[in-house]
Design an enzyme around this catalytic site. Structure first.
Site, PDB file in Angstrom:
ATOM      1  N   ALA A   3      30.073  26.700  33.196  1.00 40.14           N
ATOM      2  CA  ALA A   3      29.989  25.295  32.773  1.00 40.14           C
ATOM      3  C   ALA A   3      28.562  24.775  32.936  1.00 40.14           C
ATOM      4  O   ALA A   3      27.970  24.225  31.988  1.00 40.14           O
ATOM      5  CB  ALA A   3      30.972  24.442  33.582  1.00 40.14           C
ATOM      6  N   LYS A  18      24.469  26.463  45.692  1.00 36.56           N
ATOM      7  CA  LYS A  18      24.436  26.435  47.159  1.00 36.56           C
ATOM      8  C   LYS A  18      24.136  27.799  47.758  1.00 36.56           C
ATOM      9  O   LYS A  18      23.823  27.896  48.932  1.00 36.56           O
ATOM     10  CB  LYS A  18      25.703  25.823  47.736  1.00 36.56           C
ATOM     11  CG  LYS A  18      26.984  26.541  47.475  1.00 36.56           C
ATOM     12  CD  LYS A  18      28.095  25.808  48.236  1.00 36.56           C
ATOM     13  CE  LYS A  18      29.465  26.256  47.834  1.00 36.56           C
ATOM     14  NZ  LYS A  18      30.517  25.631  48.627  1.00 36.56           N
ATOM     15  N   THR A  60      32.748  32.345  38.063  1.00 38.95           N
ATOM     16  CA  THR A  60      32.541  32.917  36.727  1.00 38.95           C
ATOM     17  C   THR A  60      32.293  34.421  36.803  1.00 38.95           C
ATOM     18  O   THR A  60      32.863  35.200  36.035  1.00 38.95           O
ATOM     19  CB  THR A  60      31.343  32.208  36.043  1.00 38.95           C
ATOM     20  OG1 THR A  60      31.651  30.820  35.939  1.00 38.95           O
ATOM     21  CG2 THR A  60      31.057  32.805  34.670  1.00 38.95           C
ATOM     22  N   GLN A  72      37.827  38.443  35.033  1.00 41.39           N
ATOM     23  CA  GLN A  72      38.074  39.801  34.539  1.00 41.39           C
ATOM     24  C   GLN A  72      38.641  39.802  33.123  1.00 41.39           C
ATOM     25  O   GLN A  72      38.088  40.382  32.202  1.00 41.39           O
ATOM     26  CB  GLN A  72      39.075  40.517  35.460  1.00 41.39           C
ATOM     27  CG  GLN A  72      38.524  40.863  36.822  1.00 41.39           C
ATOM     28  CD  GLN A  72      39.472  41.764  37.610  1.00 41.39           C
ATOM     29  OE1 GLN A  72      40.541  42.146  37.148  1.00 41.39           O
ATOM     30  NE2 GLN A  72      39.077  42.113  38.824  1.00 41.39           N
ATOM     31  N   GLY A  73      39.792  39.125  32.971  1.00 37.51           N
ATOM     32  CA  GLY A  73      40.592  39.246  31.747  1.00 37.51           C
ATOM     33  C   GLY A  73      39.825  38.902  30.485  1.00 37.51           C
ATOM     34  O   GLY A  73      39.759  39.686  29.536  1.00 37.51           O
ATOM     35  N   GLU A  98      47.625  38.390  27.234  1.00 36.60           N
ATOM     36  CA  GLU A  98      47.985  38.060  28.618  1.00 36.60           C
ATOM     37  C   GLU A  98      49.219  37.164  28.625  1.00 36.60           C
ATOM     38  O   GLU A  98      49.650  36.674  27.576  1.00 36.60           O
ATOM     39  CB  GLU A  98      46.804  37.373  29.322  1.00 36.60           C
ATOM     40  CG  GLU A  98      45.653  38.327  29.583  1.00 36.60           C
ATOM     41  CD  GLU A  98      44.442  37.671  30.237  1.00 36.60           C
ATOM     42  OE1 GLU A  98      44.452  36.451  30.453  1.00 36.60           O
ATOM     43  OE2 GLU A  98      43.485  38.399  30.520  1.00 36.60           O
ATOM     44  N   HIS A 135      47.527  33.609  41.415  1.00 37.80           N
ATOM     45  CA  HIS A 135      47.542  34.764  40.521  1.00 37.80           C
ATOM     46  C   HIS A 135      48.552  35.759  41.079  1.00 37.80           C
ATOM     47  O   HIS A 135      48.531  36.052  42.276  1.00 37.80           O
ATOM     48  CB  HIS A 135      46.157  35.414  40.430  1.00 37.80           C
ATOM     49  CG  HIS A 135      46.029  36.319  39.248  1.00 37.80           C
ATOM     50  ND1 HIS A 135      46.680  37.528  39.172  1.00 37.80           N
ATOM     51  CD2 HIS A 135      45.358  36.183  38.079  1.00 37.80           C
ATOM     52  CE1 HIS A 135      46.400  38.098  38.005  1.00 37.80           C
ATOM     53  NE2 HIS A 135      45.605  37.296  37.327  1.00 37.80           N
ATOM     54  N   ARG A 177      52.253  32.899  34.449  1.00 34.88           N
ATOM     55  CA  ARG A 177      51.990  33.368  35.812  1.00 34.88           C
ATOM     56  C   ARG A 177      52.736  32.622  36.920  1.00 34.88           C
ATOM     57  O   ARG A 177      53.001  33.212  37.956  1.00 34.88           O
ATOM     58  CB  ARG A 177      50.544  33.314  36.230  1.00 34.88           C
ATOM     59  CG  ARG A 177      49.512  32.831  35.607  1.00 34.88           C
ATOM     60  CD  ARG A 177      48.238  33.254  36.293  1.00 34.88           C
ATOM     61  NE  ARG A 177      47.571  34.138  35.373  1.00 34.88           N
ATOM     62  CZ  ARG A 177      46.290  34.043  35.108  1.00 34.88           C
ATOM     63  NH1 ARG A 177      45.552  33.152  35.703  1.00 34.88           N
ATOM     64  NH2 ARG A 177      45.745  34.866  34.280  1.00 34.88           N
ATOM     65  N   HIS A 225      44.300  31.063  43.083  1.00 33.89           N
ATOM     66  CA  HIS A 225      43.412  31.560  42.030  1.00 33.89           C
ATOM     67  C   HIS A 225      42.677  30.454  41.285  1.00 33.89           C
ATOM     68  O   HIS A 225      41.491  30.582  41.003  1.00 33.89           O
ATOM     69  CB  HIS A 225      44.268  32.364  41.052  1.00 33.89           C
ATOM     70  CG  HIS A 225      43.522  32.997  39.929  1.00 33.89           C
ATOM     71  ND1 HIS A 225      42.527  33.922  40.143  1.00 33.89           N
ATOM     72  CD2 HIS A 225      43.624  32.854  38.585  1.00 33.89           C
ATOM     73  CE1 HIS A 225      42.047  34.334  38.965  1.00 33.89           C
ATOM     74  NE2 HIS A 225      42.682  33.678  38.007  1.00 33.89           N
ATOM     75  N   ARG A 241      47.904  26.367  33.994  1.00 31.50           N
ATOM     76  CA  ARG A 241      46.894  26.857  33.051  1.00 31.50           C
ATOM     77  C   ARG A 241      47.354  28.144  32.374  1.00 31.50           C
ATOM     78  O   ARG A 241      47.810  29.077  33.034  1.00 31.50           O
ATOM     79  CB  ARG A 241      45.602  27.130  33.802  1.00 31.50           C
ATOM     80  CG  ARG A 241      44.498  27.698  32.935  1.00 31.50           C
ATOM     81  CD  ARG A 241      43.310  28.026  33.791  1.00 31.50           C
ATOM     82  NE  ARG A 241      43.628  29.095  34.705  1.00 31.50           N
ATOM     83  CZ  ARG A 241      43.072  30.305  34.674  1.00 31.50           C
ATOM     84  NH1 ARG A 241      42.163  30.598  33.762  1.00 31.50           N
ATOM     85  NH2 ARG A 241      43.401  31.214  35.556  1.00 31.50           N
ATOM     86  N   LEU A 274      37.618  29.707  30.928  1.00 33.96           N
ATOM     87  CA  LEU A 274      36.237  29.952  30.492  1.00 33.96           C
ATOM     88  C   LEU A 274      36.003  29.200  29.182  1.00 33.96           C
ATOM     89  O   LEU A 274      34.937  28.619  28.952  1.00 33.96           O
ATOM     90  CB  LEU A 274      35.995  31.454  30.312  1.00 33.96           C
ATOM     91  CG  LEU A 274      36.061  32.298  31.602  1.00 33.96           C
ATOM     92  CD1 LEU A 274      36.023  33.790  31.287  1.00 33.96           C
ATOM     93  CD2 LEU A 274      34.931  31.941  32.566  1.00 33.96           C
TER      94      LEU A 274
END
Ligand code: FAD
Ligand code: SIN
Length: 538
Positions: free
Chosen positions: A19, A41, A49, A53-54, A121, A249, A297, A358, A393, A399
């Site tokens: 972002a 930080k 980010t 993986q997916g 997915e 997850h 999920r 997650h 989500r 992303l």
């Protein structure tokens, strides 16, 4: 700070994940004469980010897929709480944003015909996940950082811990939740190089501080994910929304000796045929949902939680032994290597997996242009609540959301920048800074307590009694930590603990208000959805 003169900037970006970097790149391109600072930080690539993986969900092959299907899948996952307007925006604008990061250098896998290889997915009705092996996030982060380094008007400053937003409160005004026109003039940061607390004045500030998985004992999120942005906005009396919707997850690698940051086994493994089995070897998902291992999920995570409780076990198995080895190695080289490194051969042995915290679906409330309830303050990425995810989500939508909203924040903020000025009368931070925590043992013990409270009482399955218990424990932790904060010097560890207590309080409060089960929030005292459809704004 690398350059001590960098105390004023037109655009201040807090966070160097997808972002923050997408936003910075776009602003730098549009406004080459304006100054942009990106603050992190720790180091610039240590972000949620980097661990994605997916992949990125986007309608790509319009012969089989279309926008309506992606919209419908997102709305179904969100269980009645998505903003349909936001869903349409993200799905419709998504492919264009994906094309842009490809232009900036991000690679995605292609099939032998040279077309992008699209994965599938849970909850997706079509194959629409663009990915780069099983390290999509690492590839995106690499490409964005390289593109940012080519922009002379962007400065990345690492190891600067942002403590608080500067608002009228710091000028002596009484600010409450109902104060209209709260304004953000910049931030106070603990600069780890100078070990001092400095003020950074900005005309526009973007919060892109990521998630808060670290409030739980087991999480796929790295150590930076402590919800700092959400806590800062809450302290500044800005609006926070839907914090009770924490996504677990289903398949983090179970390694009993590892604490804090669990390795993820991407859902794409189940998309390619991986099967969940219980201790008796039964492929149990068929008993829970007709979509079996590719159900959304929340359903898979609850099913695993239930199987683990029934069997008295700390994990279930993910069976990939029937999968084609060449294909597996090509798509999941990182997972294969990780499993082998701990003595598991995924082609011969089943992989032990368990759910882990997650993703935070709620966050800083924004409008459709990424504006928060505080003027001159924008939010994008996981710290924001844009209305896309609702109560749950859809996999690989985050992303995409981060890119679409970074673009919208860029559009809105560059439109107003010419009319904005710096506020010159901001006082210095009231106390000296230091990075040496005096009472480290108290901080680490309180953190452990916090993570236990959240895991044991505010996890996948909740009840009223558990939430009440969590609330009482958090009150005590809050009291003790505030006392410590008042009398000792500021350190990142103490500030993170404070922020995590605030975020946990918001999760518990949202969960306690919600007298129903919906999406990711499951309370056995109210097992059904209520007719009242409402977002919890705190
Ligand atoms: P981040 O990438 O987390 O960046 C946060 C930044 O904020 C960091 O630079 C940090 O230093 C900075 N920061 C935070 N607090 C402060 C502070 N106080 N002061 C200064 N700087 C601060 N999503 C998908 O869509 N597809 C996937 O395949 C996918 N896989 C995932 C796998 C894993 C293991 C994880 C953890 C997440 C995954 N997600 C996936 C979710 C997705 O990766 C994140 O939601 C997204 O990357 C968040 O990006 P961001 O830019 O909002 O924040
Ligand atoms: C995964 O790869 O399973 C994670 C995808 C996501 O969180 O969107």
């Amino acid at each position: 700070m690398q350059d001590p003169h960098h105390t004023k900037t037109d655009f201040l970006v807090i966070g160097s994940g997808i972002a923050g970097l997408t936003y910075a790149l776009k602003v730098a391109q549009e406004c080459p004469d304006r100054k942009i600072i990106v603050m992190t930080k720790t180091t610039s690539d240590e972000t949620n980010t980097k661990y994605a993986q997916g992949g990125v969900a986007a309608v790509w092959d319009e012969d089989v897929d279309n926008f309506n299907k992606h919209i419908e899948d997102t709305l179904i996952a969100g269980d009645g709480l998505c903003s349909e307007e936001t869903v349409r925006i993200v799905v419709n604008e998504g492919p264009q944003r994906v094309r842009e990061i490809i232009e900036w250098g991000a690679r995605f896998d292609k099939d032998p015909d040279g077309d992008y290889a699209l994965g599938k997915e849970g909850g997706h009705s079509e194959s629409r996940i663009l990915h780069y092996k099983d390290v999509t996030g690492r590839e995106i982060e690499r490409a964005l950082l390289e593109a940012v380094r080519r922009k002379p008007n962007i400065t990345i400053i690492n190891h600067c811990f942002v403590l608080d937003l500067i608002t009228q409160h710091h000028l002596g005004y009484l600010i409450t939740k109902s104060t209209p026109d709260i304004e953000c003039y910049g931030v106070y940061v603990l600069n780890m190089s100078t070990k001092r607390i400095e003020k950074i004045l900005s005309k526009v500030t973007l919060l892109a501080t990521g998630g808060n998985g670290q409030i739980y004992r087991t999480t796929t999120n790295p150590a930076i994910a402590t919800g700092d942005g959400v806590a800062m906005v809450y302290r500044a009396k800005g609006r926070i929304e839907n914090m009770e919707f924490i996504q677990f997850h289903p398949t983090a690698l179970y390694e009993p000796q590892v604490h804090g940051h669990s390795f993820l086994i991407t859902e794409a493994v189940r998309g390619d045929g991986g099967i969940l089995r219980n201790m008796s070897g039964e492929a149990f998902m068929a008993r829970y949902d007709e979509r079996k291992d590719l159900a959304p999920r929340d359903i898979v995570a609850r099913a695993i939680d239930s199987e683990m409780k029934i069997g008295g076990m700390e994990h279930v198995w993910l069976d990939c032994t029937h999968m084609d080895k060449d294909k597996f190695l090509k798509h999941f080289p990182n997972i294969y290597e990780k499993c082998k490194s701990i003595g598991i051969d995924p082609m011969k042995d089943m992989i032990p997996v368990a759910p882990a915290a997650h993703y935070s679906c709620g966050g800083i409330k924004t409008d459709t242009m990424g504006r928060t309830s505080i003027n001159q303050l924008y939010a994008a990425g996981e710290c924001a609540s844009t209305g896309l995810h609702g109560a749950n989500r859809l996999a690989s939508n985050s992303l995409l959301e981060a890119m679409v909203f970074a673009h919208r924040c860029f559009q809105a903020s560059t439109q107003v920048i010419d009319s904005l000025n710096f506020r010159e009368d901001i006082p210095d931070w009231k106390a000296e800074g230091t990075t040496v925590p005096k009472e480290m043992i108290l901080i680490t013990q309180s953190l452990k307590e916090l993570q236990s409270v959240m895991t044991d009482y505010v996890g996948i399955v909740r009840t009223d009694v558990r939430l009440q218990r969590a609330s009482r424990r958090l009150d005590l932790l809050f009291e003790e930590t505030e006392a410590l904060y008042q009398k000792t010097s500021v350190s990142p560890q103490l500030c993170e603990l404070r922020n995590m207590i605030t975020v946990s309080y918001l999760v518990v409060k949202g969960a306690s208000f919600r007298k129903e089960s919906r999406g990711l929030h499951y309370n056995t005292d109210y097992p059904f959805r209520s007719k009242l459809v409402q977002n919890n704004v705190l």
